[in-house]
Write a protein that holds these residues in place. Structure first.
Motif, PDB file in Angstrom:
ATOM      1  N   SER A  88      -0.267   5.237  -9.451  1.00 49.16           N
ATOM      2  CA  SER A  88      -0.468   5.462  -8.027  1.00 49.16           C
ATOM      3  C   SER A  88       0.879   5.640  -7.347  1.00 49.16           C
ATOM      4  O   SER A  88       1.841   4.943  -7.657  1.00 49.16           O
ATOM      5  CB  SER A  88      -1.209   4.279  -7.392  1.00 49.16           C
ATOM      6  OG  SER A  88      -2.491   4.129  -7.967  1.00 49.16           O
ATOM      7  N   SER A 142       0.344  -1.109  -2.476  1.00 43.06           N
ATOM      8  CA  SER A 142       0.429  -2.114  -1.415  1.00 43.06           C
ATOM      9  C   SER A 142       0.023  -3.466  -1.993  1.00 43.06           C
ATOM     10  O   SER A 142      -1.069  -3.595  -2.539  1.00 43.06           O
ATOM     11  CB  SER A 142      -0.502  -1.722  -0.260  1.00 43.06           C
ATOM     12  OG  SER A 142      -0.701  -2.807   0.606  1.00 43.06           O
ATOM     13  N   ASP A 152      -0.737  -1.730   7.437  1.00 38.81           N
ATOM     14  CA  ASP A 152      -1.966  -0.991   7.135  1.00 38.81           C
ATOM     15  C   ASP A 152      -1.922   0.465   7.577  1.00 38.81           C
ATOM     16  O   ASP A 152      -2.906   1.195   7.417  1.00 38.81           O
ATOM     17  CB  ASP A 152      -3.164  -1.690   7.797  1.00 38.81           C
ATOM     18  CG  ASP A 152      -3.413  -3.065   7.207  1.00 38.81           C
ATOM     19  OD1 ASP A 152      -3.330  -3.203   5.972  1.00 38.81           O
ATOM     20  OD2 ASP A 152      -3.660  -4.009   7.979  1.00 38.81           O
ATOM     21  N   SER A 179      -1.179   4.071   4.549  1.00 36.47           N
ATOM     22  CA  SER A 179      -2.160   4.991   3.959  1.00 36.47           C
ATOM     23  C   SER A 179      -2.549   6.087   4.944  1.00 36.47           C
ATOM     24  O   SER A 179      -2.859   7.219   4.544  1.00 36.47           O
ATOM     25  CB  SER A 179      -3.403   4.221   3.505  1.00 36.47           C
ATOM     26  OG  SER A 179      -3.948   3.487   4.586  1.00 36.47           O
ATOM     27  N   LYS A 180      -2.536   5.776   6.248  1.00 34.32           N
ATOM     28  CA  LYS A 180      -2.860   6.784   7.266  1.00 34.32           C
ATOM     29  C   LYS A 180      -1.705   7.770   7.427  1.00 34.32           C
ATOM     30  O   LYS A 180      -1.914   8.952   7.694  1.00 34.32           O
ATOM     31  CB  LYS A 180      -3.155   6.102   8.599  1.00 34.32           C
ATOM     32  CG  LYS A 180      -4.367   5.169   8.557  1.00 34.32           C
ATOM     33  CD  LYS A 180      -4.494   4.386   9.847  1.00 34.32           C
ATOM     34  CE  LYS A 180      -5.596   3.333   9.729  1.00 34.32           C
ATOM     35  NZ  LYS A 180      -5.648   2.469  10.925  1.00 34.32           N
ATOM     36  N   PRO A 228      -1.965  10.426   3.954  1.00 30.50           N
ATOM     37  CA  PRO A 228      -3.376  10.484   3.535  1.00 30.50           C
ATOM     38  C   PRO A 228      -3.591  11.150   2.179  1.00 30.50           C
ATOM     39  O   PRO A 228      -4.591  10.878   1.511  1.00 30.50           O
ATOM     40  CB  PRO A 228      -4.038  11.298   4.660  1.00 30.50           C
ATOM     41  CG  PRO A 228      -2.923  12.064   5.291  1.00 30.50           C
ATOM     42  CD  PRO A 228      -1.709  11.204   5.170  1.00 30.50           C
ATOM     43  N   ASP A 237      -2.244   8.740  -3.365  1.00 34.70           N
ATOM     44  CA  ASP A 237      -3.158   7.761  -3.947  1.00 34.70           C
ATOM     45  C   ASP A 237      -2.607   6.361  -3.679  1.00 34.70           C
ATOM     46  O   ASP A 237      -1.479   6.056  -4.070  1.00 34.70           O
ATOM     47  CB  ASP A 237      -3.275   8.002  -5.455  1.00 34.70           C
ATOM     48  CG  ASP A 237      -4.214   7.011  -6.124  1.00 34.70           C
ATOM     49  OD1 ASP A 237      -5.141   6.535  -5.446  1.00 34.70           O
ATOM     50  OD2 ASP A 237      -4.005   6.702  -7.314  1.00 34.70           O
ATOM     51  N   VAL A 238      -3.389   5.516  -2.989  1.00 33.47           N
ATOM     52  CA  VAL A 238      -2.936   4.173  -2.614  1.00 33.47           C
ATOM     53  C   VAL A 238      -3.678   3.118  -3.420  1.00 33.47           C
ATOM     54  O   VAL A 238      -4.913   3.093  -3.441  1.00 33.47           O
ATOM     55  CB  VAL A 238      -3.144   3.912  -1.105  1.00 33.47           C
ATOM     56  CG1 VAL A 238      -2.654   2.512  -0.734  1.00 33.47           C
ATOM     57  CG2 VAL A 238      -2.420   4.967  -0.269  1.00 33.47           C
ATOM     58  N   LYS A 249      -4.276  -0.790  -3.563  1.00 30.91           N
ATOM     59  CA  LYS A 249      -4.128  -2.039  -2.807  1.00 30.91           C
ATOM     60  C   LYS A 249      -4.400  -3.228  -3.718  1.00 30.91           C
ATOM     61  O   LYS A 249      -5.436  -3.304  -4.365  1.00 30.91           O
ATOM     62  CB  LYS A 249      -5.081  -2.058  -1.608  1.00 30.91           C
ATOM     63  CG  LYS A 249      -4.733  -1.042  -0.543  1.00 30.91           C
ATOM     64  CD  LYS A 249      -5.578  -1.222   0.708  1.00 30.91           C
ATOM     65  CE  LYS A 249      -5.152  -0.242   1.802  1.00 30.91           C
ATOM     66  NZ  LYS A 249      -5.930  -0.425   3.041  1.00 30.91           N
TER      67      LYS A 249
END
Length: 1017
Positions: A4, A8, A410, A413-414, A417, A420-421, A423
Motif C-alpha cells: 500500500s 496509517s 483522517d 486519504s481524502k 483519493p 491505496d490506504v 489503516k
C-alpha cells in the motif's frame, strides 16, 4: 512487505510507535525488491529526543543483523534468509557511516530548515541564515521602530490614537505598549502555526462606529422605557433597560450588555395584554444589538491587525538584515517556497537528493502549515510510486496551542483519493500492567465518553455535536501480553466540604509518595502536573520533606539559592550604589558561612542603617562598621572589576567564599553557570553585558538547566513533557478536567488570510456566528483536556495514583463525571524485582564531582554509601591525572606531577586534588611502574578505545605499542576484585591480539594504592 502506498497507524499509548517506525524504515531499505538508498527515505519525529531514539534503534537492529545476532521476530516479514538480511544490513550500515548526512531521521523543523537552506535564495533569504528560537527581542525591537515612526507620520499617529481610544474602552493598565506587544506576539505565533498572513484594514474607525450604533440603540431603549409603566412585562426587562440607561454607551464598548436583550420578544406576566408596538420596538432593539455585536466581533481586532502588519514589515526587514530565521517561521517560509512557483524538480535539484518514502511520528500533533509543506513533497513522491507511513494517536493530541491539528490524521486519504490506504490499529500495550490498561480502557471507552458528554452538557445551550469526541475514542480496547498480569490503580477524591483543599492534597500526596517508596525507589516515581506553578508547589512540598526532586524548577540555575547570591554580588560589583543587591548578598548563606557572621546581626545593621541614613550609600556604611570583612571579602573585587573576564571573576568569587566546600549540593548548578558564562564570552564581554544577557534569557533556554544528576530523585514534570515516556509509578496530584476560556483573539484561518475575531461568552449571546465559534472552541478545549488526562493516566508501568480536587478553577471538576461509577481502587500493591542492568567495563558517562567522567565501579562490601561515593570520586580524579601523563622519559618527575595536578585541578575545580601528589610520587618510586612510563610518547596511547566484534566499545587505560610487543596497562585504585580485574585484562588481550596478530601481548594491572605492577597471564 505491504505494498500500500499510504499506511496509517493508530497507535494507542504504549503500543510501540517507535518500534513500528524503525521497522518500517528498515524494511524499506532491506526489502529485496526496493533497492532503496537511505537518501530516498525520510523519517520525521516530533522531538529531537525521539529522533535520537529512532536512530539508535535503526542502528542497533542493523548492527545485530549484520553480526547475525538475535533480533527476535523483527525481520520475519521480509521473507529473507538470515544471511541475506546480514549482507543487506552490512551494506546499509556502510552507507550510513559513509554518508551520515543522508541518514534522514530528524524533527519536522530540522527537515524544513534543510529545505530552506538549500533553496534560500528562492525565498529571498541569505544562504548562510541562522535559525534562532527566541524571537521576542527582535519583535519588541520592531515594535519600538514602529512607535518611533509614529512620531513623524500623521497617518500612523492617527492609527495609534484609534488604538489608544479602543484600548481605554476595556483596559485600565498604565502600559498600552505592553498590551500591543502581547497581542502582536499572539498574532505572530498564529501566523507561524498556520502559514498564513493576517488580514488588515485601516479604513474602519471601530470606536466611532460602535459609538454611533450605540447612540441609535440607546435612543430606542429610552423610547421602550416609556412603555414599561404601561405594559406588564416581566421584571427582567425593566432591570435590563435600567442598567443600559445608567451605564450609557460605554456598556457597548465593554460588552457587558444584559442577556435579556438577546431575547427577540417581550415576555409578559401571566394573563397580561400583549402590546404590539412595544414588541415591535423591542425586536428592533434586539436586531440593532445583534448587528452591533456582529460588527464588534468582526472588527474589534482590526486596528491590532493593521499595527501587526506594520510591525511585521519591520521584523522581516530586521531578520533579513541579521540573517536570521526564527523557528516559528520555518514552516511558513517553506510553504512560501512553493507559492513562488518553485516546482518539485527545482527543489530536488537544489537539495541534490530526491525523497521517495516518508515516515512521520506523532502525526496527530502536526500543524496545518507543517502538513502543507509535507503534502507538496508527497504529491510528487506518491505520483512516482513512493510511500507515506504515518503513526500517531488522536487521543494524545495535546499540542493544539502550538497549532497541532488532529483532524489532519483522517484527511490524508481524502487528499490522495487515488492512493491505496491501509489503516492499522495497534491494540497491544507493552508498557503497562493489565490493571492499569483495563482501568483506562473503561474510563476512555466510547460508551463512557458518550455518557460523560451527555451528563456534562445536560441543560447547556450548546449547538455543537459530540461526533468529534466519539470518533476520537472509538477505537478497540487495548490488550496486554500474558506476562503483564499485574498493576495497581488508586484514585483519591477530595470531598467538596473540605475547607482547605490544598493542604489536604498536600498531606495525602506526601503520604502517597512515602507509601510508594516502600516498594519503589524514589527515582522510579514520576509526578505529573499541568502547569509550571503546580511543579513549583509539588517540588516545594517534596523538598520540605528532604526528598530529592528532579524538575524544570529545581534544575533551573536561576532558582538555585547559591547562583542567586552570586548574581546579587555581581550586580553590586557592577553597580556599587545598588544597596538591595549588596544587602541581599551579605545576609545570605554564601557570605555568612565564609565570614562566620550571623545573618541576624547583619539584618539588624541593615534595619538601623535604613532607619537613620536616607541619603547615604549602604556599602560605605558597611565598610566603616565591618572594615576587616570588607577588606577580606570585597575590596579585591572592586580592584578587579572591569579588568578581568567575567569567568575569571566568578572563579575568584568561588575561591574567596569557599563555595565548593560550603555548598557541595550546588556544584552542578555552579558548573552550569560557568558554562553559560563561557558561552557568553565567545560572543561578548564585560560584566554589565553579561548581567543584561543573563537577565534577558528566556526561562525555556536550555543553557539555564543542568542535566539530570540526581540518581534517586522523584521526577516532577508537566504532562506535555511526558509524551513517549513511561515510569514505574506515576502520581497525578491535581487530576482535573474542565472547559477552558476561549482565547482572545480568535484566529479564523478558514480563508487565504487569518482574520482576527473577538469571541466571548457575552458576544455569543447576541451573535450566531460568535456562538457557533464559542461553542466549538469550548468543546475543543474540553477534548484537549480529555486528551491530556488520557496521556497522564497512561504513563504508568506498574502503579498509577491520582488525587482529585472537587473544583477546577471556579468550576466543578469534570473528572468526577468522567470517572462515573468505575472502581477507584483496582489491582494489588506488590514489590517488583526489577532486572538490574549488569554493569560492565563498557564506556559510559557518569556525573562524578560535578564533571562527566568514566564510571569506575568499586567493590561495595562492608562499606557505607558515603565511603563508596568518596572512593569513586577519588578514583576518577587519580585516573584522570594518570591519563594526562603519557611518558616520563627525560622528564623531572616532580615537575611532571606539578603540571598534571594543574591540569587535573582545572577539570575537577571543586575537588581537592592534592592527594594525587602523594599517590603519584609513591607509584613512580616503583621501578616496575616507572618502566611503563619510560617509552617515547609516539609509542603510547592513553585512554585508547577498541571495539569488539559485537560493536561494544572498551577503553584501555594505557596501550604501549613497540616493534615486537604491545603492552596493556590498566590502573586500579585497589586490588580488590582481583579475578574480575584479571578477566577484564584478558578480554583486552584478546581484542588487542586481533589488531596486532604478529606481536607479543603483555598485560599489567598497576595497583595505585600499593604502588605495585602485577602481570596478568
Amino acid at each position: 512487505m505491504n505494498k500500500s502506498q499510504i499506511i496509517s497507524v493508530q497507535a494507542s499509548a504504549g503500543s510501540g510507535k517507535t518500534y513500528n517506525l524503525a521497522k518500517r524504515y528498515l524494511y524499506l531499505l532491506l526489502d529485496s525488491g526496493s533497492h532503496t538508498s537511505i537518501k530516498n527515505v525520510i523519517a520525521v519525529t516530533f522531538t529531537n529526543k525521539a529522533a535520537v531514539e529512532m536512530k539508535y534503534r535503526v542502528m542497533s537492529y542493523l548492527k545485530k543483523a549484520a553480526l547475525s545476532l538475535d533480533t527476535g521476530n523483527f525481520f520475519d516479514d521480509l521473507k529473507l534468509s538470515k544471511n541475506e538480511i546480514a549482507d543487506k544490513s552490512s551494506v546499509v550500515l556502510k552507507e550510513i557511516l559513509e554518508s551520515y548526512d543522508n541518514f534522514n531521521i530528524s524533527t519536522i523543523d530540522s527537515f524544513k530548515n534543510h529545505i530552506l537552506k538549500s533553496c534560500a535564495i528562492s525565498v529571498d533569504l541569505s544562504p548562510n541564515f541562522t535559525v534562532e528560537r527566541d524571537y521576542s527581542g527582535n519583535l519588541l525591537f520592531s515594535l519600538e521602530i514602529f512607535l518611533q515612526k509614529v512620531q513623524i507620520s500623521e497617518n500612523l499617529r492617527s492609527i495609534v490614537l484609534q488604538y489608544l481610544s479602543q484600548y481605554l474602552m476595556r483596559d485600565t493598565g498604565w502600559f498600552p505598549k505592553n498590551n500591543i506587544y502581547s497581542e502582536i506576539e499572539k498574532v505572530f505565533k498564529a501566523s507561524g502555526n498556520t502559514g498564513k498572513d493576517v488580514m488588515s484594514d485601516e479604513e474602519i474607525s471601530f470606536r466611532n462606529e460602535i459609538d454611533s450604533r450605540a447612540a441609535v440603540i440607546i435612543e430606542k431603549i429610552e423610547e421602550f422605557a416609556k412603555f414599561l409603566p404601561n405594559i406588564e412585562a416581566k421584571r427582567y426587562y425593566s432591570d435590563a433597560v435600567e442598567k443600559v440607561l445608567k451605564s450609557g454607551r460605554k456598556i457597548f464598548f465593554s460588552m457587558d450588555i444584559p442577556a435579556r436583550f438577546a431575547y427577540e420578544t417581550v415576555e409578559y406576566t401571566k394573563g397580561a395584554k400583549i402590546d404590539a408596538r412595544s414588541d415591535e420596538l423591542w425586536n428592533e432593539i434586539n436586531k440593532e444589538i445583534r448587528s452591533l455585536c456582529d460588527f464588534y466581533m468582526e472588527n474589534y481586532y482590526g486596528i491590532y491587525s493593521y499595527i501587526y502588519s506594520k510591525v511585521a514589515l519591520e521584523f522581516d526587514g530586521q531578520s533579513k538584515k541579521d540573517g536570521v530565521v526564527f523557528l516559528n517561521e520555518i514552516n511558513k517560509k517553506t510553504v512560501g517556497l512553493f507559492e513562488k512557483n518553485n516546482t518539485m524538480p527545482e527543489v530536488y535539484c537544489r537539495l541534490s537528493e530526491k525523497y521517495k518514502h516518508f515516515l512521520i511520528d506523532e502525526f496527530q500533533d502536526t500543524s496545518l502549515v507543517q502538513w502543507l509543506g509535507i503534502k507538496r513533497f508527497l504529491e510528487e513522491s506518491l505520483a512516482e510510486g513512493g510511500t507515506f507511513f504515518y503513526v500517531g494517536d488522536v487521543k494524545q493530541a495535546i499540542y493544539a496551542f502550538r497549532g497541532g491539528n488532529s483532524e489532519i490524521f483522517d484527511t490524508v486519504s481524502k487528499e490522495f483519493p487515488s492512493a491505496d490506504v491501509d489503516k492499522r490499529y495497534l491494540k497491544q500495550n507493552f508498557r503497562s500492567g493489565r490493571t492499569v490498561v483495563n482501568f483506562n480502557n473503561n474510563i476512555f471507552s466510547k460508551e463512557n465518553i458518550e455518557r460523560f458528554l451527555n451528563e456534562f452538557y445536560k441543560g447547556k445551550d450548546v449547538e455543537c455535536n459530540f461526533s468529534k469526541f466519539i470518533e476520537t475514542y472509538s477505537f478497540p480496547k487495548q490488550e496486554t501480553p500474558e506476562e503483564h498480569n499485574y498493576g495497581y490503580v488508586e484514585i483519591d477524591l477530595i470531598d467538596k466540604t473540605c475547607k482547605d483543599v490544598e493542604e489536604e492534597i498536600k498531606q495525602r500526596f506526601i503520604n502517597c509518595i512515602f507509601q510508594i517508596s516502600e516498594r519503589f525507589k524514589f527515582g522510579d516515581i514520576a509526578v505529573l502536573c499541568r502547569t509550571n506553578d503546580e511543579i513549583l508547589t509539588i517540588s516545594s512540598w517534596l523538598l520540605e520533606k528532604g526528598l530529592g526532586v528532579e524538575s524544570s524548577q529545581t534544575l533551573n540555575i536561576r532558582n538555585n539559592s547559591v547562583v542567586k547570591q552570586i548574581v546579587s554580588l555581581l550586580i553590586f560589583i557592577d553597580s556599587p550604589i545598588n544597596a538591595l543587591s549588596f544587602s541581599s548578598f551579605v545576609i545570605g548563606d554564601v557570605f555568612g558561612k565564609a565570614a562566620g557572621v550571623e545573618s541576624n546581626e547583619l539584618e539588624k545593621f541593615i534595619f538601623i542603617y535604613n532607619k537613620g541614613n536616607k541619603n547615604g550609600t549602604f556599602y560605605k556604611a558597611f565598610r566603616e562598621v565591618y572594615k576587616s570583612l570588607w577588606n577580606e571579602y570585597f575590596e579585591g573585587f572592586f580592584v578587579k572589576a572591569g579588568f578581568v573576564p567575567v569567568y575569571e571573576l566568578i572563579l575568584a568569587v568561588l575561591e574567596k567564599f569557599k563555595i565548593a566546600d560550603n555548598f557541595p549540593d550546588s556544584k552542578a548548578f555552579i558548573m552550569c553557570f560557568l558554562e553559560l558564562i563561557k558561552d557568553f564570552e565567545t560572543q561578548d564581554s564585560g560584566l554589565k553585558n553579561f548581567l543584561e544577557y543573563f537577565n534577558n534569557l528566556k526561562n525555556n533556554e536550555e543553557s539555564l538547566y543542568i542535566k539530570s544528576v540526581f540518581r534517586n530523585s522523584i521526577k516532577v514534570m508537566t504532562v506535555h513533557k511526558t509524551k513517549g515516556l513511561q515510569f514505574p509509578a506515576v502520581v497525578v496530584p491535581f487530576l482535573k478536567l474542565s472547559e477552558k476560556a476561549v482565547g482572545r483573539p480568535y484566529f479564523d484561518d478558514s480563508g487565504e488570510k487569518i482574520k482576527l475575531l473577538s469571541i466571548s461568552e457575552n458576544l455569543a449571546k447576541f451573535s450566531q456566528k460568535a456562538k457557533k465559534i464559542y461553542d466549538m472552541e469550548k468543546m475543543n478545549s474540553l477534548l484537549s483536556e480529555l486528551n491530556t488526562a488520557y496521556v497522564s493516566m497512561t504513563r504508568a508501568e506498574y502503579e498509577f495514583y491520582a488525587i482529585v480536587p472537587p473544583k477546577s478553577g471556579n468550576s466543578n471538576n469534570a473528572i468526577l463525571l468522567l470517572l462515573g461509577n468505575n472502581n477507584l481502587i483496582s489491582g494489588t500493591k506488590r514489590t517488583y524485582s526489577f532486572t538490574e542492568i549488569e554493569k560492565d567495563d563498557v564506556i559510559s558517562d557518569a556525573f562524578i564531582g560535578g564533571y562527566k567522567d568514566m564510571q569506575k565501579y568499586l567493590e561495595r562490601a562492608d562499606r557505607t554509601l558515603p565511603d563508596i561515593k568518596e572512593a569513586e570520586k577519588k578514583g576518577s580524579i587519580i585516573h584522570y591525572a594518570l591519563s594526562k601523563i603519557t611518558s616520563l622519559k627525560n622528564k623531572n618527575i616532580s615537575d611532571a606531577i606539578d603540571d598534571v595536578l594543574k591540569i587535573t585541578k582545572r577539570k575537577f575545580f571543586f575537588e581537592d586534588v592534592e592527594f594525587c601528589r602523594e599517590k603519584l610520587s609513591k607509584m613512580f618510586v616503583s621501578e616496575e611502574i616507572l618502566n611503563l612510563f619510560a617509552y617515547g610518547e609516539n609509542n603510547i596511547y592513553n585512554e585508547k578505545e577498541v571495539v569488539d566484534t559485537a560493536g561494544k566499545t572498551f577503553r584501555i587505560d594505557k596501550l604501549i605499542v613497540r616493534n615486537d610487543e604491545v603492552i596493556i596497562v590498566d590502573f586500579k585504585s585497589s586490588n580488590s576484585g582481583k579475578e574480575k580485574n584479571e578477566e577484564q585484562l584478558r578480554r583486552y588481550v584478546s581484542l588487542v591480539s586481533e589488531i596486532y596478530p604478529n606481536k607479543k601481548i603483555s598485560a599489567y594491572i598497576a595497583d595505585i594504592e600499593n604502588a605495585k605492577c602485577l602481570p596478568v597471564q
